[in-house]
Design a protein around this motif. Structure first.
Motif, mmCIF file in Angstrom:
data_model
loop_
_atom_site.group_PDB
_atom_site.id
_atom_site.type_symbol
_atom_site.label_atom_id
_atom_site.label_comp_id
_atom_site.label_asym_id
_atom_site.label_seq_id
_atom_site.Cartn_x
_atom_site.Cartn_y
_atom_site.Cartn_z
ATOM 1 N N GLY A 330 0.726 -1.063 0.039
ATOM 2 C CA GLY A 330 0.073 -0.117 -0.093
ATOM 3 C C GLY A 330 0.756 1.138 -0.109
ATOM 4 N N LEU A 331 1.893 1.365 0.939
ATOM 5 C CA LEU A 331 2.994 2.427 1.025
ATOM 6 C C LEU A 331 3.560 2.504 -0.391
ATOM 7 C CD1 LEU A 331 4.476 1.519 4.264
ATOM 8 C CD2 LEU A 331 2.852 3.612 3.763
ATOM 9 N N GLU A 332 4.024 1.480 -1.036
ATOM 10 C CA GLU A 332 4.575 1.513 -2.430
ATOM 11 C C GLU A 332 3.771 1.998 -3.461
ATOM 12 O OE1 GLU A 332 7.235 -2.412 -1.376
ATOM 13 O OE2 GLU A 332 5.828 -2.549 -2.685
ATOM 14 N N SER A 333 2.340 1.451 -3.534
ATOM 15 C CA SER A 333 1.505 2.190 -4.233
ATOM 16 C C SER A 333 1.158 3.844 -4.114
ATOM 17 C CB SER A 333 0.084 1.643 -4.246
ATOM 18 O OG SER A 333 0.046 0.105 -4.630
ATOM 19 N N SER A 334 1.459 4.203 -2.963
ATOM 20 C CA SER A 334 1.162 5.688 -2.595
ATOM 21 C C SER A 334 2.214 6.372 -3.324
ATOM 22 C CB SER A 334 1.083 5.983 -1.228
ATOM 23 O OG SER A 334 -0.134 5.429 -0.740
ATOM 24 N N HIS A 335 3.472 5.879 -3.331
ATOM 25 C CA HIS A 335 4.592 6.393 -3.562
ATOM 26 C C HIS A 335 4.781 6.463 -5.345
ATOM 27 C CE1 HIS A 335 8.849 8.146 -3.957
ATOM 28 N NE2 HIS A 335 9.340 6.819 -4.577
#
Length: 456
Positions: A330-335
């Motif tokens: 999820g964090l990687e998607s945001s970045h």
């Protein structure tokens, strides 16, 4: 709350109630006929908000809590535990200790002292209070892009505060920091990993090298960005800063930001458990139910919602802090969404972007106009127009030096007072990557409506 979640919560509530089924029955605060009407009034009032949970809300740092966090918090509220002392929250205190240990493990701290707090502000206050006890009479230093809470807290604690200039990317400027350290007046440097305005990441690895030369503590304010230590798609420079976290003295991270928690859930971690000695106090009525550690004995706050610990613990069981796991993805998607938005903005004739891509998931940009003043006015107009089409952004007044030197030819870049109002987007929902086309179409439409007739 979805029907499925309501059913799950109802079954869990019945299971919880069964634990005290042997007690004499009683009825507390029964709801009368007026309760339904009042709750509908509450629902009507709460409609007067932006759609914070929807992907089209891409403005401020507002991320909806995970459904399991909402359910666990609600379940715990039927008890309303207080995690100050074991008398008021025995089970929730144990869950808090486990949840905080999971945070510490994420930063590779096998030993630590820490607890949850009501938020990042109070967590940072505790970090600077301990710093003041260990380095009495010395100043706190933070960059001009650090959260304003640090200067305010320093004032509350009676500690000197020094502002360190930032570079053209919004990171602490080491050429400005080192002369300040050489004075031997700086006792603690606050390193921000994810500034509130633009998500910039201070060069922690290089500041640690300075610590070997000068005597000072390092406190990391990772209230916003801390969870990105799990992301695998950070730039090498940003990754190096996060990899240096295990060597700092204290860390603040807010689970109520990227940690999918309701508000009222921050945390403070110390690498050296011995700092617990500064919290020592006596209470004639609190700590008698157990000889085990009461969280109030290592916290400046007194009463705190045990439900926050329960919600965080439950979320960690469902979404553990595992590199490559669902939470990290999820964090990687945001970045990834932030990088893609920055790319599209750079290619657009309507907008102006900083020369460097976002380090985390916050994107900012200006409107292409001859002067900062005109650009600022157009940013406000586009902000308003986008909202009419259900795209909710944010505005930020930022130094013009954050943009390339030839952006506004007649504007001095070294004047700290020279600022421009920018559009800003916090893409902190994992869904933002999938919704980026929708966001972009609405942003482009707002730009065409407001600036298409402006000479380029």
């Amino acid at each position: 709350m979805s029907d499925d979640l309501f059913k799950i919560l109802n079954a869990a509530q019945q299971h919880l109630d069964a634990g005290s089924a042997d007690l004499p029955p009683y009825s507390a605060h029964p709801l009368g006929e007026s309760a339904s009407a009042i709750l509908h009034q509450v629902a009507d009032r709460l409609q007067d908000n932006y759609p914070y949970a929807h992907p089209l809300y891409a403005g401020q740092m507002l991320k909806p809590p995970h459904p399991i966090a909402r359910a666990a918090y609600t379940l715990a509220m039927s008890i309303n535990p207080n995690n100050h002392a074991l008398d008021g929250g025995r089970a929730s205190s144990a869950m808090e200790i486990e949840a905080v240990a999971a945070l510490a493990k994420m930063f590779h701290w096998p030993q630590h002292l820490g607890h949850l707090s009501s938020g990042g502000t109070f967590a940072n206050l505790e970090a600077l209070w301990v710093a003041g006890q260990l380095m009495p009479g010395t100043a706190i230093a933070a960059s001009d892009q650090a959260h304003y809470t640090h200067s305010r807290i320093s004032s509350v604690l009676g500690l000197p505060f020094v502002t360190v200039p930032s570079d053209d990317r919004g990171r602490m400027d080491l050429t400005a920091l080192e002369p300040l350290l050489a004075t031997q007046n700086i006792g603690t440097v606050v390193v921000t990993l994810g500034t509130t305005a633009i998500g910039s990441v201070d060069p922690l690895d290089q500041i640690l090298l300075l610590q070997k030369k000068y005597d000072f503590r390092i406190h990391v304010d990772a209230a916003y960005g801390g969870y990105f230590t799990l992301a695998s798609n950070l730039s090498p420079e940003t990754r190096t800063a996060f990899d240096a976290i295990p060597y700092v003295d204290s860390i603040v991270i807010d689970p109520h930001k990227h940690g999918l928690q309701p508000y009222g859930c921050g945390s403070i971690l110390f690498r050296d458990p011995a700092v617990g000695r500064f919290y020592k106090h006596d209470s004639p009525y609190t700590y008698f139910s157990s000889k085990d550690l009461h969280l109030g004995e290592i916290s400046l706050e007194c009463s705190r919602a045990g439900a926050s610990a329960v919600a965080l613990w439950a979320t960690q069981q469902l979404l553990p802090y595992t590199p490559g796991g669902v939470f990290a993805q999820g964090l990687e998607s945001s970045h990834a969404a932030a990088l893609e938005l920055h790319h599209r903005l750079t290619e657009s004739t309507h907008f102006l972007t900083p020369s460097s891509p976002p380090q985390l998931d916050i994107v900012f940009w200006a409107v292409n106009a001859p002067t900062p003043e005109t650009s600022s006015a157009l940013a406000q107009s586009i902000f308003d127009e986008a909202a009419k089409n259900d795209l909710h952004l944010a505005l930020a007044k930022l130094p013009v030096r954050f943009f390339p030197h030839n952006t506004w030819l007649d504007t001095p870049k070294n004047d700290s007072e020279n600022k421009v109002t920018c559009l800003r987007s916090v893409l902190m929902k994992p869904e933002h990557l999938l919704w980026l086309d929708h966001l972009w179409q609405r942003l482009q439409a707002a730009a065409v409506h407001e600036v298409a007739s402006i000479p380029q």
